[in-house]
Design a protein around this motif. Sequence first.
Motif, mmCIF file in Angstrom:
data_model
loop_
_atom_site.group_PDB
_atom_site.id
_atom_site.type_symbol
_atom_site.label_atom_id
_atom_site.label_comp_id
_atom_site.label_asym_id
_atom_site.label_seq_id
_atom_site.Cartn_x
_atom_site.Cartn_y
_atom_site.Cartn_z
ATOM 1 N N ASP A 146 2.292 -9.154 -5.101
ATOM 2 C CA ASP A 146 2.920 -7.853 -4.879
ATOM 3 C C ASP A 146 1.960 -6.732 -5.253
ATOM 4 O O ASP A 146 1.197 -6.846 -6.227
ATOM 5 C CB ASP A 146 4.192 -7.723 -5.732
ATOM 6 C CG ASP A 146 5.342 -8.537 -5.148
ATOM 7 O OD1 ASP A 146 5.131 -9.175 -4.081
ATOM 8 O OD2 ASP A 146 6.420 -8.555 -5.759
ATOM 9 N N CYS A 147 2.019 -5.667 -4.488
ATOM 10 C CA CYS A 147 1.204 -4.495 -4.784
ATOM 11 C C CYS A 147 2.042 -3.503 -5.592
ATOM 12 O O CYS A 147 3.086 -3.047 -5.117
ATOM 13 C CB CYS A 147 0.724 -3.837 -3.493
ATOM 14 S SG CYS A 147 -0.184 -2.316 -3.835
ATOM 15 N N PRO A 148 1.612 -3.159 -6.828
ATOM 16 C CA PRO A 148 2.401 -2.240 -7.660
ATOM 17 C C PRO A 148 2.333 -0.803 -7.158
ATOM 18 O O PRO A 148 3.158 0.015 -7.554
ATOM 19 C CB PRO A 148 1.743 -2.368 -9.044
ATOM 20 C CG PRO A 148 0.346 -2.833 -8.771
ATOM 21 C CD PRO A 148 0.380 -3.625 -7.485
ATOM 22 N N VAL A 149 1.382 -0.476 -6.292
ATOM 23 C CA VAL A 149 1.214 0.910 -5.834
ATOM 24 C C VAL A 149 2.014 1.169 -4.560
ATOM 25 O O VAL A 149 2.911 2.005 -4.525
ATOM 26 C CB VAL A 149 -0.284 1.238 -5.624
ATOM 27 C CG1 VAL A 149 -0.451 2.661 -5.081
ATOM 28 C CG2 VAL A 149 -1.046 1.068 -6.938
ATOM 29 N N CYS A 150 1.731 0.415 -3.486
ATOM 30 C CA CYS A 150 2.428 0.695 -2.212
ATOM 31 C C CYS A 150 3.614 -0.235 -2.002
ATOM 32 O O CYS A 150 4.306 -0.137 -0.982
ATOM 33 C CB CYS A 150 1.469 0.627 -1.032
ATOM 34 S SG CYS A 150 1.014 -1.046 -0.543
ATOM 35 N N LYS A 151 3.846 -1.131 -2.965
ATOM 36 C CA LYS A 151 5.027 -2.022 -2.949
ATOM 37 C C LYS A 151 4.985 -3.087 -1.843
ATOM 38 O O LYS A 151 6.000 -3.715 -1.553
ATOM 39 C CB LYS A 151 6.352 -1.240 -2.839
ATOM 40 C CG LYS A 151 6.504 -0.123 -3.855
ATOM 41 C CD LYS A 151 6.492 -0.655 -5.267
ATOM 42 C CE LYS A 151 6.603 0.471 -6.299
ATOM 43 N NZ LYS A 151 6.202 0.033 -7.631
ATOM 44 N N PHE B 137 -6.769 -8.057 -3.914
ATOM 45 C CA PHE B 137 -6.502 -6.631 -3.721
ATOM 46 C C PHE B 137 -5.612 -6.431 -2.500
ATOM 47 O O PHE B 137 -5.681 -7.185 -1.538
ATOM 48 C CB PHE B 137 -7.817 -5.865 -3.557
ATOM 49 C CG PHE B 137 -8.677 -5.940 -4.785
ATOM 50 C CD1 PHE B 137 -8.511 -5.033 -5.821
ATOM 51 C CD2 PHE B 137 -9.621 -6.954 -4.926
ATOM 52 C CE1 PHE B 137 -9.279 -5.126 -6.978
ATOM 53 C CE2 PHE B 137 -10.390 -7.049 -6.072
ATOM 54 C CZ PHE B 137 -10.219 -6.129 -7.107
ATOM 55 N N CYS B 138 -4.792 -5.406 -2.565
ATOM 56 C CA CYS B 138 -3.843 -5.139 -1.482
ATOM 57 C C CYS B 138 -4.607 -4.736 -0.210
ATOM 58 O O CYS B 138 -5.365 -3.768 -0.227
ATOM 59 C CB CYS B 138 -2.894 -4.015 -1.911
ATOM 60 S SG CYS B 138 -1.736 -3.549 -0.617
ATOM 61 N N PRO B 139 -4.390 -5.461 0.896
ATOM 62 C CA PRO B 139 -5.078 -5.082 2.134
ATOM 63 C C PRO B 139 -4.546 -3.779 2.715
ATOM 64 O O PRO B 139 -5.158 -3.171 3.580
ATOM 65 C CB PRO B 139 -4.782 -6.263 3.073
ATOM 66 C CG PRO B 139 -3.611 -6.960 2.503
ATOM 67 C CD PRO B 139 -3.562 -6.660 1.044
ATOM 68 N N ASN B 140 -3.415 -3.317 2.182
ATOM 69 C CA ASN B 140 -2.783 -2.090 2.638
ATOM 70 C C ASN B 140 -3.392 -0.858 1.978
ATOM 71 O O ASN B 140 -3.750 0.104 2.644
ATOM 72 C CB ASN B 140 -1.291 -2.181 2.295
ATOM 73 C CG ASN B 140 -0.430 -1.425 3.247
ATOM 74 O OD1 ASN B 140 -0.787 -1.268 4.416
ATOM 75 N ND2 ASN B 140 0.695 -0.949 2.757
ATOM 76 N N CYS B 141 -3.548 -0.912 0.629
ATOM 77 C CA CYS B 141 -3.999 0.295 -0.087
ATOM 78 C C CYS B 141 -5.158 0.032 -1.044
ATOM 79 O O CYS B 141 -5.700 0.964 -1.628
ATOM 80 C CB CYS B 141 -2.831 0.906 -0.855
ATOM 81 S SG CYS B 141 -2.368 0.000 -2.346
ATOM 82 N N GLY B 142 -5.546 -1.223 -1.223
ATOM 83 C CA GLY B 142 -6.726 -1.513 -2.037
ATOM 84 C C GLY B 142 -6.453 -1.714 -3.518
ATOM 85 O O GLY B 142 -7.369 -2.061 -4.276
HETATM 86 ZN ZN LIG Z 1 -0.799 -1.674 -1.803
#
Ligand SMILES: [Zn+2]
Length: 318
Positions: free
Chosen positions: A164-169, A146-151
Amino acid sequence: MAPRPDLGPHPRLGYTASAIDRAAAVRHDDTALMKYWEQRNAGCYVIGGELVVLKDLGEDSDPLFAPEAACALGTAREKIFLGLADDAPRFGLGFDPQAVELLKTHNDLKITDLRLIAVQGLVGPEHLPPLAEAKAVIGWHARHRFCPNCGAPTRVVQGGWRRDCPVCKAEHFPRTDPVVIMLPIAGDRCVLGRSPRFPQTMWSCLAGFCEPGESIEEAARREVAEEVGLVCAQVKYFASQPWPFPSSIMIGCHAEALSENIVVDREELEDARWVARSWLLAHADDDEFRMPRRDSIARRLIDDWLAGDIETAGGAER
Ligand SMILES: [Zn+2]
């Protein structure tokens, strides 16, 4: 690419001197990676958590599976492109640790952890570096779904070398945690310690994680001060060793101790003591006193100092 024989400590440290060309320029090219996967000489290492799957060949074990045979063992969560051994593509497959645990019932397989594989020499030494590479990256994936930036759930790209995070890029890369491992020395004496985790009678160097905002030298001085209460001046880098448990690099140093009085941090160490060079030379590896394995950075830090190859206090570069 074969390592140059004049590089690094000899004999080579465990997990070092990889013969794999990581071919990082290919990682973005999914078509090329698929061709590699289908190539007849492709091979994969199968790993689940701490466990590695080996083919049990009686006397020997083989860690390398043909892609088809590896996929027949179960469903891989990640496929990592490790690189090329000469022109043979190498991959690491990350399985669910519980799925690998279940493979223990197969008579033609041997399931064990990488430490034991190294200690017992279960596979050829050329397999240890790619196994370390695969285990460290697969372990990183297991902890970074999971993205440590936005989850949001992240997806694997770049042949397994990025998520890669598809939400916050955000783009996330595999991490390596630096650990300083050092031998405090003063003239003809050094300090060795015993962790409660060590095998009985084994003594070794001191070690600890390098903290954010700290240089390697500062981390070495701090760890020595915390663990045994000694003040160190000059810290000299010696060599390093990948340590995929789970994803560290051991940065080996000799540290010039200025003070004498050892105060052991009993939370970290069972004991620590000054040891004279002459005593060590007489007692290395006897029944009552064991040193670390010869292919470990800890042992090489001690052996090179014993051999007189390391400048000590009062040396020219002080
Ligand atoms: Zn993210």
